[in-house]
Design an enzyme around this catalytic site. Structure first.
Site, PDB file in Angstrom:
ATOM      1  N   ARG A   1       2.383   7.584   6.722  1.00  0.00           N
ATOM      2  CA  ARG A   1       2.323   6.896   5.431  1.00  0.00           C
ATOM      3  C   ARG A   1       2.113   7.890   4.286  1.00  0.00           C
ATOM      4  O   ARG A   1       2.672   7.698   3.199  1.00  0.00           O
ATOM      5  CB  ARG A   1       1.210   5.837   5.448  1.00  0.00           C
ATOM      6  CG  ARG A   1       1.562   4.641   6.306  1.00  0.00           C
ATOM      7  CD  ARG A   1       0.566   3.516   6.150  1.00  0.00           C
ATOM      8  NE  ARG A   1       0.499   3.021   4.785  1.00  0.00           N
ATOM      9  CZ  ARG A   1       0.276   1.754   4.472  1.00  0.00           C
ATOM     10  NH1 ARG A   1       0.131   0.840   5.414  1.00  0.00           N
ATOM     11  NH2 ARG A   1       0.197   1.380   3.217  1.00  0.00           N
TER      12      ARG A   1
ATOM     13  N   HIS B   1      -7.737  -6.731   5.853  1.00  0.00           N
ATOM     14  CA  HIS B   1      -6.536  -7.132   5.127  1.00  0.00           C
ATOM     15  C   HIS B   1      -5.274  -7.068   5.978  1.00  0.00           C
ATOM     16  O   HIS B   1      -4.239  -7.569   5.565  1.00  0.00           O
ATOM     17  CB  HIS B   1      -6.377  -6.214   3.909  1.00  0.00           C
ATOM     18  CG  HIS B   1      -5.302  -6.619   2.951  1.00  0.00           C
ATOM     19  ND1 HIS B   1      -5.248  -7.879   2.372  1.00  0.00           N
ATOM     20  CD2 HIS B   1      -4.226  -5.938   2.460  1.00  0.00           C
ATOM     21  CE1 HIS B   1      -4.201  -7.943   1.576  1.00  0.00           C
ATOM     22  NE2 HIS B   1      -3.558  -6.791   1.618  1.00  0.00           N
TER      23      HIS B   1
ATOM     24  N   ASN C   1       4.429  -1.364   9.441  1.00  0.00           N
ATOM     25  CA  ASN C   1       3.439  -2.416   9.188  1.00  0.00           C
ATOM     26  C   ASN C   1       3.419  -3.480  10.277  1.00  0.00           C
ATOM     27  O   ASN C   1       2.399  -4.108  10.520  1.00  0.00           O
ATOM     28  CB  ASN C   1       3.693  -3.072   7.837  1.00  0.00           C
ATOM     29  CG  ASN C   1       3.053  -2.333   6.671  1.00  0.00           C
ATOM     30  OD1 ASN C   1       2.640  -2.945   5.697  1.00  0.00           O
ATOM     31  ND2 ASN C   1       2.975  -1.020   6.761  1.00  0.00           N
TER      32      ASN C   1
ATOM     33  N   ASN D   1       2.835 -10.146   4.319  1.00  0.00           N
ATOM     34  CA  ASN D   1       1.476  -9.637   4.216  1.00  0.00           C
ATOM     35  C   ASN D   1       1.253  -9.082   2.814  1.00  0.00           C
ATOM     36  O   ASN D   1       2.042  -8.261   2.342  1.00  0.00           O
ATOM     37  CB  ASN D   1       1.261  -8.545   5.269  1.00  0.00           C
ATOM     38  CG  ASN D   1      -0.052  -7.807   5.104  1.00  0.00           C
ATOM     39  OD1 ASN D   1      -0.099  -6.590   5.075  1.00  0.00           O
ATOM     40  ND2 ASN D   1      -1.137  -8.545   5.011  1.00  0.00           N
TER      41      ASN D   1
ATOM     42  N   GLY E   1       0.811  -1.205   0.000  1.00  0.00           N
ATOM     43  CA  GLY E   1       0.000   0.000   0.000  1.00  0.00           C
ATOM     44  C   GLY E   1       0.849   1.261   0.000  1.00  0.00           C
ATOM     45  O   GLY E   1       2.026   1.234   0.365  1.00  0.00           O
TER      46      GLY E   1
END
Length: 291
Positions: free
Chosen positions: A183, A264, A44, A103, A36
């Site tokens: 982010r 997710h 993360n 992931n 992402g």
């Protein structure tokens, strides 16, 4: 959040700088983050590093194209490129075999490395991995949101917050605003904006790239003997939860755990359960790892 002291390093892999942090001692465990916008290894896995470092040597790289690692990837075979870079990282660190935890995007890279070089991977943990049935049906709404981040009117904090709140997690309020800010700032690095690492395949080789990125079409998968723990949120809106049973029924040494009220980002949303399952699975007396 991570309270363990992390040693930070940058080394050169195949002529490219790669950043990683590490903590703990014992068998090597490499944590590979998702793809992402603005993702990085430590952010993360902020809720997992402490628990895992109590038992293992935990190595947390920024994947190529992200964080403090060199930007730009081979978009003709993204997962193959990432697998080669992770294998190169292991080579530089003098690690013959390691456990891999991945992931999403990182899960696809981990699985591809196990397929390409099974002797380098001890056990696999895959959370909602990418590359599972991706050529079978249209992309999910979450994946469309992710892939459109740098298109149209370009990146914005609003677009990133929408992706995180509406698609990445089951409960959008579980992600603090300061993490979204972090982010967002990483996602607008000029080098990343000029060459986003995760985009829709395009050009004359697009179809070939799509097929390469669908790991369920790889004939080696059904013969991969690596003990694998598959973790998938039943409310995952990025990678379809049906991918869990697909892998379970294809891989000869796989176990599957699916959780309710989970999107997710299982390692964040269900961190205590994740840490418990992974520590047991990777441990020397694991009842889940059969070989």
């Amino acid at each position: 959040m991570t309270t363990t002291a992390l040693a930070e390093h940058t080394l050169t892999v195949a002529g490219r700088e790669m950043f990683y942090a590490e903590a703990g001692a014992g068998p090597a465990v490499v944590l590979l983050h998702g793809g992402g916008p603005g993702a990085s290894g430590v952010s993360n896995y902020a809720r997992n590093i402490d628990a895992l470092a109590a038992h293992f040597r935990v190595i947390v790289p920024d994947m190529p194209g992200y964080g403090r690692s060199a930007k730009g990837i081979d978009k003709n075979d993204p997962f193959g490129f990432l697998a080669d870079m992770i294998r190169g990282l292991l080579d530089e660190l003098g690690i013959d075999t390691a456990h891999l935890i991945g992931n999403s995007y990182g899960g696809a890279a981990a699985l591809r490395l196990a397929l390409d070089a099974p002797h380098r991977v001890n056990r696999l943990v895959l959370m909602g991995p990418g590359g599972i049935g991706t050529t079978r049906g249209l992309p999910t709404a979450g994946l469309n949101s992710l892939l459109s981040y740098y298109t149209g009117d370009g990146p914005s904090r609003e677009k990133l917050a929408s992706f995180i709140h509406n698609y990445l997690v089951y409960d959008g309020d579980s992600v603090p605003e300061d993490l979204i800010d972090l982010r967002y700032q990483a996602s607008i690095d000029p080098e990343v904006v000029a060459d986003p690492p995760l985009t829709r395949p395009s050009g004359p080789k697009a179809l070939r790239t799509l097929w390469r990125m669908d790991l369920t079409r790889d004939r080696r998968l059904k013969n991969l003997q690596t003990p694998t723990l598959i973790l998938w949120g039943r409310s995952d809106k990025v990678n379809r939860p049906s991918g869990g049973p697909t892998l379970l029924n294809t891989m000869p040494n796989a176990e599957l755990v699916m959780t309710s009220h989970t999107g997710h980002w299982m390692q964040w949303e269900r961190s205590e359960l994740f840490n418990e399952l992974v520590t047991e699975f990777l441990g020397p007396d694991s009842k889940l790892a059969h070989v």
